[in-house]
Scaffold this motif. Structure first.
Motif, PDB file in Angstrom:
ATOM      1  N   HIS A  33       0.875  -1.140  -0.033  1.00 33.24           N
ATOM      2  CA  HIS A  33      -0.032   0.000   0.004  1.00 33.24           C
ATOM      3  C   HIS A  33       0.909   1.263   0.007  1.00 33.24           C
ATOM      4  O   HIS A  33       1.982   1.205   0.538  1.00 33.24           O
ATOM      5  CB  HIS A  33      -0.891  -0.088   1.198  1.00 33.24           C
ATOM      6  CG  HIS A  33      -1.789  -1.136   1.307  1.00 33.24           C
ATOM      7  ND1 HIS A  33      -3.113  -1.046   0.392  1.00 33.24           N
ATOM      8  CD2 HIS A  33      -2.165  -2.003   2.159  1.00 33.24           C
ATOM      9  CE1 HIS A  33      -3.853  -1.806   0.818  1.00 33.24           C
ATOM     10  NE2 HIS A  33      -3.308  -2.691   1.732  1.00 33.24           N
ATOM     11  N   THR A  34       0.538   2.205  -0.608  1.00 36.68           N
ATOM     12  CA  THR A  34       1.486   3.456  -0.646  1.00 36.68           C
ATOM     13  C   THR A  34       0.343   4.348   0.189  1.00 36.68           C
ATOM     14  O   THR A  34      -0.745   4.787  -0.190  1.00 36.68           O
ATOM     15  CB  THR A  34       1.521   4.068  -1.864  1.00 36.68           C
ATOM     16  OG1 THR A  34       2.245   3.231  -2.820  1.00 36.68           O
ATOM     17  CG2 THR A  34       2.161   5.576  -1.820  1.00 36.68           C
ATOM     18  N   ASP A  76       3.346   8.884  12.415  1.00 43.77           N
ATOM     19  CA  ASP A  76       3.422   7.547  13.083  1.00 43.77           C
ATOM     20  C   ASP A  76       1.891   6.929  13.281  1.00 43.77           C
ATOM     21  O   ASP A  76       1.451   6.055  12.740  1.00 43.77           O
ATOM     22  CB  ASP A  76       4.203   7.316  14.190  1.00 43.77           C
ATOM     23  CG  ASP A  76       4.376   6.054  14.683  1.00 43.77           C
ATOM     24  OD1 ASP A  76       5.113   5.184  13.700  1.00 43.77           O
ATOM     25  OD2 ASP A  76       4.408   5.672  15.785  1.00 43.77           O
ATOM     26  N   ASP A  77       1.008   7.995  14.141  1.00 38.30           N
ATOM     27  CA  ASP A  77      -0.202   7.259  14.287  1.00 38.30           C
ATOM     28  C   ASP A  77      -1.089   7.290  12.970  1.00 38.30           C
ATOM     29  O   ASP A  77      -1.857   6.442  13.124  1.00 38.30           O
ATOM     30  CB  ASP A  77      -0.677   8.411  15.334  1.00 38.30           C
ATOM     31  CG  ASP A  77      -0.295   8.502  16.696  1.00 38.30           C
ATOM     32  OD1 ASP A  77       0.366   7.614  17.081  1.00 38.30           O
ATOM     33  OD2 ASP A  77      -0.397   9.462  17.318  1.00 38.30           O
ATOM     34  N   ILE A  78      -1.052   8.187  12.210  1.00 36.66           N
ATOM     35  CA  ILE A  78      -1.604   8.194  10.945  1.00 36.66           C
ATOM     36  C   ILE A  78      -1.462   6.906  10.212  1.00 36.66           C
ATOM     37  O   ILE A  78      -2.251   6.297   9.573  1.00 36.66           O
ATOM     38  CB  ILE A  78      -1.361   9.359   9.997  1.00 36.66           C
ATOM     39  CG1 ILE A  78      -2.309  10.598  10.694  1.00 36.66           C
ATOM     40  CG2 ILE A  78      -1.961   9.207   8.613  1.00 36.66           C
ATOM     41  CD1 ILE A  78      -1.518  11.972  10.045  1.00 36.66           C
ATOM     42  N   ILE A  79      -0.095   6.541   9.761  1.00 38.94           N
ATOM     43  CA  ILE A  79       0.135   5.613   9.345  1.00 38.94           C
ATOM     44  C   ILE A  79       0.050   4.219   9.969  1.00 38.94           C
ATOM     45  O   ILE A  79      -0.613   3.245   9.380  1.00 38.94           O
ATOM     46  CB  ILE A  79       1.971   5.356   8.949  1.00 38.94           C
ATOM     47  CG1 ILE A  79       2.294   6.772   8.144  1.00 38.94           C
ATOM     48  CG2 ILE A  79       2.175   4.091   8.294  1.00 38.94           C
ATOM     49  CD1 ILE A  79       3.699   6.888   8.077  1.00 38.94           C
ATOM     50  N   LYS A  80      -0.042   4.127  11.206  1.00 34.15           N
ATOM     51  CA  LYS A  80      -0.502   2.845  11.993  1.00 34.15           C
ATOM     52  C   LYS A  80      -2.104   2.549  11.745  1.00 34.15           C
ATOM     53  O   LYS A  80      -2.456   1.746  11.492  1.00 34.15           O
ATOM     54  CB  LYS A  80      -0.360   3.145  13.301  1.00 34.15           C
ATOM     55  CG  LYS A  80       1.264   2.722  13.800  1.00 34.15           C
ATOM     56  CD  LYS A  80       1.638   3.073  15.194  1.00 34.15           C
ATOM     57  CE  LYS A  80       3.115   2.506  15.382  1.00 34.15           C
ATOM     58  NZ  LYS A  80       3.385   2.992  16.857  1.00 34.15           N
ATOM     59  N   GLY A  81      -2.741   3.851  11.882  1.00 38.06           N
ATOM     60  CA  GLY A  81      -4.193   3.905  11.768  1.00 38.06           C
ATOM     61  C   GLY A  81      -4.829   3.279  10.199  1.00 38.06           C
ATOM     62  O   GLY A  81      -5.505   2.723  10.196  1.00 38.06           O
ATOM     63  N   ALA A  82      -4.108   3.916   9.356  1.00 41.49           N
ATOM     64  CA  ALA A  82      -4.540   3.655   8.088  1.00 41.49           C
ATOM     65  C   ALA A  82      -3.820   2.300   7.640  1.00 41.49           C
ATOM     66  O   ALA A  82      -4.502   1.885   6.449  1.00 41.49           O
ATOM     67  CB  ALA A  82      -3.573   4.789   7.040  1.00 41.49           C
ATOM     68  N   THR A  83      -3.153   1.766   8.232  1.00 40.12           N
ATOM     69  CA  THR A  83      -2.762   0.237   7.857  1.00 40.12           C
ATOM     70  C   THR A  83      -3.069  -0.640   8.902  1.00 40.12           C
ATOM     71  O   THR A  83      -2.739  -1.836   8.614  1.00 40.12           O
ATOM     72  CB  THR A  83      -1.224   0.256   7.437  1.00 40.12           C
ATOM     73  OG1 THR A  83      -0.343   0.612   8.789  1.00 40.12           O
ATOM     74  CG2 THR A  83      -0.944   1.414   6.424  1.00 40.12           C
ATOM     75  N   GLY A  85      -2.145  -1.105  11.692  1.00 37.74           N
ATOM     76  CA  GLY A  85      -1.166  -1.291  12.447  1.00 37.74           C
ATOM     77  C   GLY A  85       0.046  -2.218  11.652  1.00 37.74           C
ATOM     78  O   GLY A  85       0.982  -2.303  12.257  1.00 37.74           O
ATOM     79  N   LYS A  86      -0.143  -2.406  10.601  1.00 38.30           N
ATOM     80  CA  LYS A  86       0.988  -2.840   9.874  1.00 38.30           C
ATOM     81  C   LYS A  86       2.245  -1.944   9.396  1.00 38.30           C
ATOM     82  O   LYS A  86       3.133  -2.519   9.255  1.00 38.30           O
ATOM     83  CB  LYS A  86       0.474  -3.474   8.572  1.00 38.30           C
ATOM     84  CG  LYS A  86      -0.489  -4.650   8.627  1.00 38.30           C
ATOM     85  CD  LYS A  86      -0.994  -5.103   7.424  1.00 38.30           C
ATOM     86  CE  LYS A  86      -1.946  -6.401   7.326  1.00 38.30           C
ATOM     87  NZ  LYS A  86      -2.463  -6.669   6.217  1.00 38.30           N
ATOM     88  N   GLY A  87       1.973  -0.640   9.564  1.00 36.63           N
ATOM     89  CA  GLY A  87       2.956   0.118   9.165  1.00 36.63           C
ATOM     90  C   GLY A  87       2.949   1.168  10.415  1.00 36.63           C
ATOM     91  O   GLY A  87       2.377   1.342  11.313  1.00 36.63           O
ATOM     92  N   SER A  88       4.441   1.883  10.091  1.00 38.75           N
ATOM     93  CA  SER A  88       4.762   3.082  11.073  1.00 38.75           C
ATOM     94  C   SER A  88       5.560   4.246  10.568  1.00 38.75           C
ATOM     95  O   SER A  88       5.599   4.087   9.250  1.00 38.75           O
ATOM     96  CB  SER A  88       5.453   2.468  12.293  1.00 38.75           C
ATOM     97  OG  SER A  88       6.491   2.082  11.746  1.00 38.75           O
ATOM     98  N   ILE A 148       5.320   3.363   2.540  1.00 39.78           N
ATOM     99  CA  ILE A 148       4.850   2.355   1.748  1.00 39.78           C
ATOM    100  C   ILE A 148       4.773   1.205   2.734  1.00 39.78           C
ATOM    101  O   ILE A 148       5.704   0.960   3.589  1.00 39.78           O
ATOM    102  CB  ILE A 148       5.937   1.613   0.653  1.00 39.78           C
ATOM    103  CG1 ILE A 148       7.318   1.549   1.197  1.00 39.78           C
ATOM    104  CG2 ILE A 148       5.829   2.635  -0.430  1.00 39.78           C
ATOM    105  CD1 ILE A 148       8.358   0.873   0.441  1.00 39.78           C
ATOM    106  N   VAL A 149       3.671   0.370   2.628  1.00 40.72           N
ATOM    107  CA  VAL A 149       3.525  -0.715   3.679  1.00 40.72           C
ATOM    108  C   VAL A 149       3.157  -2.189   3.016  1.00 40.72           C
ATOM    109  O   VAL A 149       2.324  -1.990   2.056  1.00 40.72           O
ATOM    110  CB  VAL A 149       2.259  -0.401   4.547  1.00 40.72           C
ATOM    111  CG1 VAL A 149       2.159  -1.451   5.713  1.00 40.72           C
ATOM    112  CG2 VAL A 149       2.762   0.884   5.414  1.00 40.72           C
TER     113      VAL A 149
END
Length: 151
Positions: A33-34, A76-83, A85-88, A148-149
C-alpha cells in the motif's frame, strides 16, 4: 532491508554528517500500500499543540524540538491507523519538511528527526524547505510524507 525499502547513497563510504537521510529510497518489489500523508503539524488529536506556549500578550513561545517530535508522532499514528497497525513512521519512503526559520530551527528539527530515524540506511529520502509562513501562527514546522506498507 528496511521496511521502507532500500537506501541508496551516492557515496556509501562517506561519513554520515549531521543529517540522516539517504539520497534516494528504492521501494520494495513486493505488493504494498502507498500511504500519502498530508502536511502534518504538531496539533494532537486532543487539540493540544506541543511546543506552543501562549504568552500573556497573546504571542506564542515556540519550541522546534517539541513541535517536530509531535509532528513525527502524528505521522506515525496516521500510518498505523491507515494500515491497521501494519505500518509505522519507519515505512516512510519520502518526506518534505517545511520550516519557518532555517537559521533558528533547522538544527533542532534535525535533532528530533535523527532520534526517530537513527541511520541513513533506514531514514526516508527528504527535502527541507524554508517557507515564509504556515497556516497557523503557532506552527513552525510541517511535514508531508509518503509511506509504503507491505500488504
Amino acid at each position: 532491508m528496511s521496511p521502507n525499502g532500500q537506501a541508496f547513497l551516492l557515496d556509501p563510504q562517506a561519513p554520515p554528517g549531521p543529517t540522516r537521510y539517504p539520497h534516494a529510497r528504492i521501494a520494495p518489489p513486493l505488493s504494498h500500500h502507498t500511504v500519502y500523508v498530508s502536511g502534518m503539524a504538531c496539533r494532537r488529536p486532543d487539540g493540544s499543540y506541543p511546543g506552543v506556549t501562549e504568552n500573556a500578550d497573546g504571542t506564542f513561545s515556540l519550541d522546534i524540538k517539541q513541535q517536530t517530535a509531535a509532528v513525527l508522532a502524528n505521522i506515525d499514528d496516521i500510518i498505523k491507523g491507515a494500515t491497521n497497525g501494519k505500518g509505522s513512521i519507519h515505512n516512510v519512503i519520502d518526506a518534505v519538511v517545511y520550516i519557518l526559520d532555517m537559521q533558528a530551527n533547522y538544527a533542532g528539527m534535525n535533532e528530533e528527526w535523527n532520534k526517530v530515524f537513527d541511520s541513513r540506511e533506514s531514514a526516508p529520502a527528504r527535502a527541507t524547505i524554508g517557507v515564509k509562513e504556515l497556516p497557523d501562527p503557532r506552527l513552525i514546522v510541517e511535514v508531508k510524507a509518503v509511506a509504503i506498507v507491505e500488504l
